[in-house]
Design a protein around this motif. Structure first.
Motif, PDB file in Angstrom:
ATOM      1  N   THR A 159      12.138  15.236  -7.084  1.00 12.45           N
ATOM      2  CA  THR A 159      11.298  15.512  -8.279  1.00 12.45           C
ATOM      3  C   THR A 159      11.547  14.075  -8.814  1.00 12.45           C
ATOM      4  O   THR A 159      10.642  14.267  -9.959  1.00 12.45           O
ATOM      5  CB  THR A 159      11.352  16.337  -8.861  1.00 12.45           C
ATOM      6  OG1 THR A 159      12.289  16.460  -9.528  1.00 12.45           O
ATOM      7  CG2 THR A 159      10.922  18.145  -7.705  1.00 12.45           C
ATOM      8  N   ALA A 160      12.714  13.257  -9.160  1.00 12.92           N
ATOM      9  CA  ALA A 160      12.806  12.642  -9.973  1.00 12.92           C
ATOM     10  C   ALA A 160      12.466  12.843 -11.643  1.00 12.92           C
ATOM     11  O   ALA A 160      11.946  12.449 -12.932  1.00 12.92           O
ATOM     12  CB  ALA A 160      12.107  11.467 -10.092  1.00 12.92           C
ATOM     13  N   THR A 161      13.314  14.090 -11.387  1.00 14.85           N
ATOM     14  CA  THR A 161      12.981  14.974 -12.955  1.00 14.85           C
ATOM     15  C   THR A 161      14.134  15.276 -13.670  1.00 14.85           C
ATOM     16  O   THR A 161      14.852  14.861 -12.691  1.00 14.85           O
ATOM     17  CB  THR A 161      11.989  16.215 -13.159  1.00 14.85           C
ATOM     18  OG1 THR A 161      12.475  17.043 -12.635  1.00 14.85           O
ATOM     19  CG2 THR A 161      10.371  16.125 -12.438  1.00 14.85           C
ATOM     20  N   ALA A 162      14.652  15.102 -15.128  1.00 18.10           N
ATOM     21  CA  ALA A 162      15.656  14.999 -15.772  1.00 18.10           C
ATOM     22  C   ALA A 162      16.553  16.735 -14.932  1.00 18.10           C
ATOM     23  O   ALA A 162      15.899  17.592 -15.105  1.00 18.10           O
ATOM     24  CB  ALA A 162      16.064  15.066 -17.039  1.00 18.10           C
ATOM     25  N   LEU A 163      17.300  16.442 -14.419  1.00 14.03           N
ATOM     26  CA  LEU A 163      18.309  17.661 -14.622  1.00 14.03           C
ATOM     27  C   LEU A 163      19.220  18.028 -15.774  1.00 14.03           C
ATOM     28  O   LEU A 163      20.353  17.471 -16.169  1.00 14.03           O
ATOM     29  CB  LEU A 163      19.602  17.691 -13.379  1.00 14.03           C
ATOM     30  CG  LEU A 163      20.129  18.861 -13.270  1.00 14.03           C
ATOM     31  CD1 LEU A 163      19.630  19.904 -12.633  1.00 14.03           C
ATOM     32  CD2 LEU A 163      21.410  18.939 -12.095  1.00 14.03           C
TER      33      LEU A 163
END
Length: 184
Positions: free
Chosen positions: A11-15
């Motif tokens: 998702t290319a979102t921050a974890l």
């Protein structure tokens, strides 16, 4: 506050891992899940006391046409407990917990399970198809009959030998010894 950031591939979102101020509670939760999985692999049932009385989990070994065998377990998770030669892993207990575990009882078999975990929560578990890998090691010790603590303070350091690996085979062997009237 510690924030471990990375981008997820899908998702290319921050974890961002949750509950960063509750690291030791998360270590205990992770250990409980590993011990429950170990019990399941050994064919055992588990229950947990609703009030923490020094026992974190009860493990029950059942066989057809035989009385079930209980084992009471105190859990401790550490990230840096090994001695220099990696022959023993240590954890700290309150004096009260130590005294409870060292009292030999024919009807209440108890052990301490010390789990070695990586210090970074991100390293505790990885999925590598077709497996999920939990990076840990569990070691057990039976403190029944151990000497009364003579030191000062309210903290006792106890060690489990590296040879006492807590896995499904060791758990089955402990239950067989208890069933035969012995100690874990």
């Amino acid at each position: 506050m510690i924030r471990v950031m990375s981008l997820t591939a899908s998702t290319a979102t921050a974890l961002v891992r949750g509950m960063p101020t509750r690291h030791t509670n998360l270590m205990e939760l992770f250990q409980l899940s590993i011990v429950e999985a170990t019990a399941a692999a050994a064919g055992c049932n588990v229950s947990a006391p609703k009030i923490d009385n020094g026992i974190d989990i009860d493990i029950w070994h059942e066989l057809p046409n035989e009385e079930e065998v209980p084992l009471r377990v105190q859990l401790k998770a550490v990230t840096a407990g090994w001695n220099k030669g990696r022959t023993q892993i240590a954890a700290k207990l309150t004096r009260k917990r130590y005294e409870s575990l060292r009292i030999a009882s024919p009807s209440k078999k108890r052990i301490l399970v010390i789990m070695d975990l990586p210090s970074s929560q991100a390293d505790w578990i990885k999925h590598r198809s077709p497996y999920t890998i939990a990076k840990h090691g569990c070691y057990w010790i039976n403190l029944a009959g151990a000497p009364e603590f003579q030191g000062k303070g309210d903290v006792v350091t106890v060690s489990a030998p590296a040879t006492n690996v807590f896995d499904d085979v060791a758990l089955c062997q402990m239950m067989a010894r208890i069933r035969a009237g012995g100690t874990p």
